[in-house]
Motif scaffolding. Structure first.
Motif, PDB file in Angstrom:
ATOM      1  N   ARG A 189      94.438   8.211   2.756  1.00  0.00           N
ATOM      2  CA  ARG A 189      94.877   7.560   1.872  1.00  0.00           C
ATOM      3  C   ARG A 189      93.119   7.291   0.681  1.00  0.00           C
ATOM      4  N   LEU A 190      92.787   7.865  -0.546  1.00  0.00           N
ATOM      5  CA  LEU A 190      91.821   7.489  -1.189  1.00  0.00           C
ATOM      6  C   LEU A 190      91.422   6.472  -1.419  1.00  0.00           C
ATOM      7  N   LYS A 191      89.850   5.534  -0.795  1.00  0.00           N
ATOM      8  CA  LYS A 191      89.570   4.501  -0.996  1.00  0.00           C
ATOM      9  C   LYS A 191      88.339   4.408  -2.200  1.00  0.00           C
ATOM     10  N   GLY A 192      88.278   5.732  -2.657  1.00  0.00           N
ATOM     11  CA  GLY A 192      87.321   5.702  -3.651  1.00  0.00           C
ATOM     12  C   GLY A 192      85.976   6.923  -3.408  1.00  0.00           C
ATOM     13  N   SER A 193      85.554   6.466  -5.177  1.00  0.00           N
ATOM     14  CA  SER A 193      84.230   8.228  -4.834  1.00  0.00           C
ATOM     15  C   SER A 193      83.063   6.740  -4.895  1.00  0.00           C
ATOM     16  N   HIS A 194      81.990   7.961  -5.029  1.00  0.00           N
ATOM     17  CA  HIS A 194      80.586   7.700  -4.926  1.00  0.00           C
ATOM     18  C   HIS A 194      79.998   8.943  -5.533  1.00  0.00           C
ATOM     19  N   HIS A 195      79.233   8.961  -7.047  1.00  0.00           N
ATOM     20  CA  HIS A 195      78.788  10.233  -7.339  1.00  0.00           C
ATOM     21  C   HIS A 195      76.778   9.923  -7.751  1.00  0.00           C
ATOM     22  N   ILE A 196      76.609  11.039  -7.243  1.00  0.00           N
ATOM     23  CA  ILE A 196      75.022  10.724  -7.637  1.00  0.00           C
ATOM     24  C   ILE A 196      74.146  12.349  -7.729  1.00  0.00           C
ATOM     25  N   ASN A 197      73.204  11.889  -8.869  1.00  0.00           N
ATOM     26  CA  ASN A 197      72.131  12.962  -9.385  1.00  0.00           C
ATOM     27  C   ASN A 197      73.655  14.071 -10.336  1.00  0.00           C
ATOM     28  N   LEU A 198      74.271  13.014 -11.135  1.00  0.00           N
ATOM     29  CA  LEU A 198      74.813  13.614 -12.211  1.00  0.00           C
ATOM     30  C   LEU A 198      73.523  14.378 -13.482  1.00  0.00           C
ATOM     31  N   PRO A 199      74.133  15.113 -14.406  1.00  0.00           N
ATOM     32  CA  PRO A 199      73.042  15.972 -15.238  1.00  0.00           C
ATOM     33  C   PRO A 199      73.078  15.163 -16.022  1.00  0.00           C
ATOM     34  N   SER A 200      71.890  14.552 -17.117  1.00  0.00           N
ATOM     35  CA  SER A 200      72.369  14.005 -18.222  1.00  0.00           C
ATOM     36  C   SER A 200      73.399  13.853 -19.093  1.00  0.00           C
ATOM     37  N   GLY A 201      73.754  13.331 -19.696  1.00  0.00           N
ATOM     38  CA  GLY A 201      75.028  13.460 -20.412  1.00  0.00           C
ATOM     39  C   GLY A 201      76.839  13.399 -19.555  1.00  0.00           C
ATOM     40  N   VAL A 202      76.565  13.945 -18.702  1.00  0.00           N
ATOM     41  CA  VAL A 202      77.579  14.202 -17.677  1.00  0.00           C
ATOM     42  C   VAL A 202      78.812  12.224 -18.090  1.00  0.00           C
ATOM     43  N   GLU A 203      77.475  11.236 -17.974  1.00  0.00           N
ATOM     44  CA  GLU A 203      78.146  10.042 -17.906  1.00  0.00           C
ATOM     45  C   GLU A 203      79.511   9.874 -18.763  1.00  0.00           C
ATOM     46  N   LYS A 204      79.192  10.337 -19.819  1.00  0.00           N
ATOM     47  CA  LYS A 204      80.514  10.583 -21.144  1.00  0.00           C
ATOM     48  C   LYS A 204      81.626  11.058 -20.814  1.00  0.00           C
ATOM     49  N   VAL A 205      81.968  12.194 -19.808  1.00  0.00           N
ATOM     50  CA  VAL A 205      83.058  13.128 -19.148  1.00  0.00           C
ATOM     51  C   VAL A 205      83.839  10.997 -18.844  1.00  0.00           C
ATOM     52  N   PHE A 206      82.821  10.632 -16.978  1.00  0.00           N
ATOM     53  CA  PHE A 206      83.447   9.794 -16.233  1.00  0.00           C
ATOM     54  C   PHE A 206      83.510   8.735 -17.955  1.00  0.00           C
ATOM     55  N   VAL A 207      83.811   8.676 -18.617  1.00  0.00           N
ATOM     56  CA  VAL A 207      84.405   7.772 -19.456  1.00  0.00           C
ATOM     57  C   VAL A 207      86.070   7.761 -20.022  1.00  0.00           C
ATOM     58  N   LEU A 208      85.574   9.404 -19.961  1.00  0.00           N
ATOM     59  CA  LEU A 208      86.894   9.487 -20.698  1.00  0.00           C
ATOM     60  C   LEU A 208      87.603   9.786 -19.360  1.00  0.00           C
ATOM     61  N   VAL A 209      86.986  10.192 -18.310  1.00  0.00           N
ATOM     62  CA  VAL A 209      87.686  10.342 -16.606  1.00  0.00           C
ATOM     63  C   VAL A 209      88.623   8.603 -16.233  1.00  0.00           C
ATOM     64  N   GLN A 210      87.681   7.922 -16.826  1.00  0.00           N
ATOM     65  CA  GLN A 210      88.610   6.170 -16.455  1.00  0.00           C
ATOM     66  C   GLN A 210      89.505   6.068 -16.882  1.00  0.00           C
ATOM     67  N   VAL A 218      81.483  10.925  -1.124  1.00  0.00           N
ATOM     68  CA  VAL A 218      80.571  10.749  -2.465  1.00  0.00           C
ATOM     69  C   VAL A 218      79.954  12.752  -3.009  1.00  0.00           C
ATOM     70  N   THR A 219      79.859  12.548  -4.403  1.00  0.00           N
ATOM     71  CA  THR A 219      80.558  14.080  -5.154  1.00  0.00           C
ATOM     72  C   THR A 219      78.444  13.930  -5.221  1.00  0.00           C
ATOM     73  N   ASP A 220      77.639  14.967  -4.658  1.00  0.00           N
ATOM     74  CA  ASP A 220      76.316  14.693  -5.339  1.00  0.00           C
ATOM     75  C   ASP A 220      76.230  16.052  -6.567  1.00  0.00           C
ATOM     76  N   TYR A 221      76.247  15.861  -7.301  1.00  0.00           N
ATOM     77  CA  TYR A 221      75.769  17.245  -8.943  1.00  0.00           C
ATOM     78  C   TYR A 221      74.465  17.459  -8.469  1.00  0.00           C
ATOM     79  N   SER A 222      73.520  17.423  -8.137  1.00  0.00           N
ATOM     80  CA  SER A 222      72.428  17.954  -8.266  1.00  0.00           C
ATOM     81  C   SER A 222      72.589  19.427  -8.221  1.00  0.00           C
ATOM     82  N   GLU A 223      72.071  20.400  -8.959  1.00  0.00           N
ATOM     83  CA  GLU A 223      72.013  21.726  -9.149  1.00  0.00           C
ATOM     84  C   GLU A 223      73.316  21.941  -9.816  1.00  0.00           C
TER      85      GLU A 223
END
Length: 305
Positions: free
Chosen positions: A192-213, A159-164
């Motif tokens: 083994r890594l079974k998945g990831s969850h991401h919270i409190n993303l700053p505005s615009g960072v969602e675009k980065v995840f589109v690239l990562v995917q 679980v990754t928290d991006y606040s601050e």
């Protein structure tokens, strides 16, 4: 000696990881014999350590050899991630107390992957680096490997928290750094890594995840979850293990910090040995194993098992 698994966990290990209790001793001895014949390799041969590697590789001896070699090779070739802050250095505990990386408690009555919380912005980017967070992750996982069979059999979720998080934090994640982090986390770690969850993303960072995917396989894409708010996280992670600060009942962040600080102190001697392990590449009989992972260029596809 390895710890016997509880019956329910043993069944999962057999069905999902190909673990055969009658073959385990032979597999462990095979690995120990192989390690003894690798002149470049300084590696642990503890049964509990090796069984975790076997489980993380679903008991494929060839796969576990590659993972084990890579794990210790990266100790030598990527010290900026694995030894940037040594776990026996007081500075390690000082940084750890910031709470950038913590393992959440286990639920009482259910078997689920262990959950690791990364608070990506909870450090001063002018003083510390994202690689310091990686060090915390790296050595926390080692303790988890030695103590927790649930993590070894069922794996982990992050679980990754991006606040601050600020632009200064993001700028530390250079392509070279990210490639090394991928190599360490997903290609070499025992669990083994079974998945990831991401919270409190700053505005615009969602675009980065589109690239990562674009680098992820279909299984990994399905397991990467971006949540609009922390409340959504509770739909995927049991409330009883989520810290109070995130709406759960799993204790407070300061309590978790102190629990794991005590663990690091308990493992001081173990970590002292760990700092001496790695490879001597001048003695390697074959080609280097990490050259393609460390080379510049585009990411290869990431694989989350």
């Amino acid at each position: 000696m390895i710890r016997p698994l509880p019956s329910e966990l043993a069944k999962i290990a057999k069905d999902e990881l190909n673990e055969n209790p009658n073959q385990v001793a032979n597999d462990l001895q095979h690995l120990k014999d192989w390690i003894s014949k690798q002149p470049h390799l300084r590696a642990r041969t503890d049964d509990q350590w090796l069984i975790a590697l076997l489980r993380g590789s679903k008991f494929s001896l060839e796969k576990v050899k590659k993972k084990l070699d890579l794990y210790y090779t990266l100790r030598t070739t990527a010290p900026d991630l694995t030894l940037r802050i040594k776990p026996t250095d007081p500075k390690f505990i000082d940084f750890f107390r910031l709470g950038t990386c913590l393992i959440l408690p286990k639920p009482k009555d259910k078997l689920i992957p262990r959950v690791i919380l990364i608070r990506a912005g909870h450090y001063d980017a002018s003083v510390y680096n994202v690689a310091d967070v990686m060090c915390m992750f790296y050595y926390l996982v080692q303790i988890l490997v030695m103590e927790d069979d649930v993590a070894c059999v069922l794996g982990t979720k992050i679980v990754t928290d991006y606040s601050e998080v600020t632009m200064a934090h993001f700028m530390q994640g250079t392509p070279s750094m990210l490639k090394k982090m991928v190599a360490v986390c997903q290609d070499s770690m025992p669990l083994r890594l079974k998945g990831s969850h991401h919270i409190n993303l700053p505005s615009g960072v969602e675009k980065v995840f589109v690239l990562v995917q674009g680098f992820l396989n279909e299984k990994a894409k399905k397991r990467l979850k971006i949540h609009k708010n922390p409340e959504e996280l509770l739909e995927h992670i049991p409330k009883e293990i989520v810290p109070v600060e995130y709406g759960g009942t799993g204790g407070t962040i300061p309590e978790l910090i102190e629990y794991w600080v005590a663990k690091f102190k308990e493992y001081h001697s173990w970590m002292k040995v760990e700092e001496q392990l790695g490879t001597d590449e001048s003695k390697r009989l074959g080609p280097p194993v990490a050259a393609d992972l460390m080379a510049d260029g585009s990411f290869r596809k990431l694989d989350i098992d």
